[in-house]
Write a protein that holds these residues in place. Structure first.
Motif, short mmCIF file in Angstrom:
data_model
loop_
_atom_site.label_atom_id
_atom_site.label_comp_id
_atom_site.label_asym_id
_atom_site.label_seq_id
_atom_site.Cartn_x
_atom_site.Cartn_y
_atom_site.Cartn_z
N ARG A 1 69.18 27.00 59.58
CA ARG A 1 70.48 26.88 60.24
C ARG A 1 71.18 28.23 60.38
O ARG A 1 72.00 28.41 61.28
N HIS A 2 70.84 29.17 59.51
CA HIS A 2 71.44 30.50 59.58
C HIS A 2 70.63 31.43 60.49
O HIS A 2 70.86 32.65 60.49
N GLY A 3 69.71 30.87 61.27
CA GLY A 3 69.04 31.63 62.31
C GLY A 3 67.75 32.31 61.92
O GLY A 3 67.20 33.07 62.72
N HIS A 4 67.23 32.04 60.74
CA HIS A 4 65.96 32.66 60.35
C HIS A 4 64.80 31.92 61.01
O HIS A 4 64.79 30.69 61.11
N ASP A 5 63.83 32.67 61.45
CA ASP A 5 62.69 32.13 62.21
C ASP A 5 61.64 31.57 61.25
O ASP A 5 60.79 32.31 60.75
N LEU A 6 61.72 30.28 61.01
CA LEU A 6 60.80 29.62 60.09
C LEU A 6 59.79 28.78 60.85
O LEU A 6 60.04 28.37 61.99
N GLU A 7 58.66 28.53 60.22
CA GLU A 7 57.65 27.67 60.83
C GLU A 7 58.24 26.27 61.06
O GLU A 7 58.83 25.69 60.14
N PRO A 8 58.10 25.70 62.25
CA PRO A 8 58.73 24.41 62.57
C PRO A 8 58.33 23.28 61.62
O PRO A 8 59.16 22.43 61.28
N SER B 1 56.76 32.65 56.41
CA SER B 1 57.99 32.80 57.19
C SER B 1 59.23 32.69 56.30
O SER B 1 60.24 33.36 56.55
N VAL B 2 59.17 31.87 55.26
CA VAL B 2 60.29 31.77 54.32
C VAL B 2 60.41 33.06 53.52
O VAL B 2 61.51 33.58 53.29
N ALA B 3 59.27 33.58 53.08
CA ALA B 3 59.28 34.86 52.35
C ALA B 3 59.87 35.97 53.21
O ALA B 3 60.66 36.80 52.73
N THR C 1 54.61 27.07 40.77
CA THR C 1 55.74 27.99 40.81
C THR C 1 56.98 27.34 41.40
O THR C 1 56.91 26.67 42.44
N VAL C 2 58.12 27.55 40.76
CA VAL C 2 59.40 27.09 41.28
C VAL C 2 59.94 28.11 42.28
O VAL C 2 59.97 29.31 41.99
N PHE C 3 60.36 27.65 43.45
CA PHE C 3 60.89 28.50 44.53
C PHE C 3 59.91 29.63 44.84
O PHE C 3 60.24 30.83 44.73
N PRO C 4 58.68 29.33 45.23
CA PRO C 4 57.62 30.35 45.31
C PRO C 4 57.94 31.52 46.21
O PRO C 4 57.58 32.67 45.90
N GLU C 5 58.63 31.29 47.35
CA GLU C 5 58.87 32.38 48.29
C GLU C 5 59.84 33.43 47.74
O GLU C 5 59.84 34.58 48.19
#
Length: 290
Positions: free
Chosen positions: A186-193, A209-211, A278-282
């Protein structure tokens, strides 16, 4: 839920009473002591019912119950943070996340009070536990699911119990991390759909993409970069939770080595495998690129 009707007092009423009594505390009450009415301490202290006469079992039982209370407290904070992030309230979400990290510190400290326990100490009452095991903690599963560590098989032991439906619902709800990923989109970062339409009931590997989004977020060191603050608050939670898992592993090594666990698992091996999730891996993989 039973609602306790406490007689509330205002600051001016308290000041007036202190002036009237010379600052002496109230020692007589018409009914139940207000502190007990609020905390239910008298009920709490009836819940320790050891199965043996061994004095060390009391420590094991009380620490186990303390951990259950902390699990519930951590769940409360993580759910509050999840709700706020879902509403794009990033700044307010930092407070419950920071509280959760502090609660996890308290949870970790509880392990220290069992460091006296040797295999011989544990064996004096271990057989009385039957198949009872911390593996069966429903509240711990709630915390794991909220952190994004989900395995549908782990709710099978609860079939037929009151908590099964609640755990099933929790398994299918978006985790805190799912809401963070949706927030980044929502904040405009280009993530995998496909990230926003993935199976919520299983673990997922770190997504590039999250990383990459976190790398961009951390490049901005401005004081108003709330997403960067969010990343650090989440990292603290993940770090403290990892500490708890490690302390659990060490406690098992100390008291029972590589014996089969009470709940039927292979004990040490199971815990070692669980630590690899792993918790929150990215948040961790992104650091290589920063």
């Amino acid at each position: 839920m039973v609602t306790v009707n406490l007689a509330s007092t205002t600051a001016s009423e308290r000041d007036e009473r202190a002036a009237r009594t010379g600052g002496r505390p109230t020692l007589e009450f018409a009914q139940r002591v207000p502190y007990d009415t609020y905390t239910h301490a008298s009920t709490l202290h009836t819940l320790q019912q050891p199965l043996s006469t061994d004095p060390g079992e009391m420590s094991f039982l009380v620490v186990s119950q303390i951990m259950e209370l902390y699990f519930n407290l951590v769940r409360h904070e993580l759910r509050e943070a999840r709700t706020l992030l879902r509403a794009d309230e990033v700044w307010p979400a930092l407070a419950p996340l920071r509280r959760a990290a502090l609660h996890l510190e308290g949870l970790n400290a509880a392990w220290q009070t069992l460091r006296w326990m040797t295999p011989d100490d544990f064996n004096r009452f271990r057989d009385l536990l039957g198949e009872g095991s911390g593996f069966q903690s429903a509240m711990y599963r709630h915390v794991e699911f909220l952190l994004g560590l989900r395995n549908a098989a782990l709710i099978r032991p609860f079939r037929g119990s009151d908590v099964h439906d609640e755990l099933t619902a929790a398994l299918h709800e978006p985790s805190l991390w799912d809401e963070v990923i949706a927030l980044l989109a929502r904040h405009g970062h280009d993530l995998e759909p496909e990230l926003l339409d993935r199976d919520l009931t299983v673990d997922h590997e770190a997504d590039a993409s999250v990383a990459a989004a976190w790398v961009l977020i951390y490049r901005d060191n401005g004081p108003d970069n709330h997403l960067r603050m969010l990343g650090e608050a989440l990292t603290d939670v993940a770090d403290r939770f990892g500490d708890w898992r490690y302390q659990h592993l060490k406690a098992v090594q100390r008291t029972m080595g590589a014996k089969v666990g009470s709940g039927g698992s292979n004990g040490l091996g199971w815990l070692q495998r669980s630590m690899s999730r792993t918790v929150f891996p990215e948040l961790w993989t992104s650091r290589t690129q920063m």
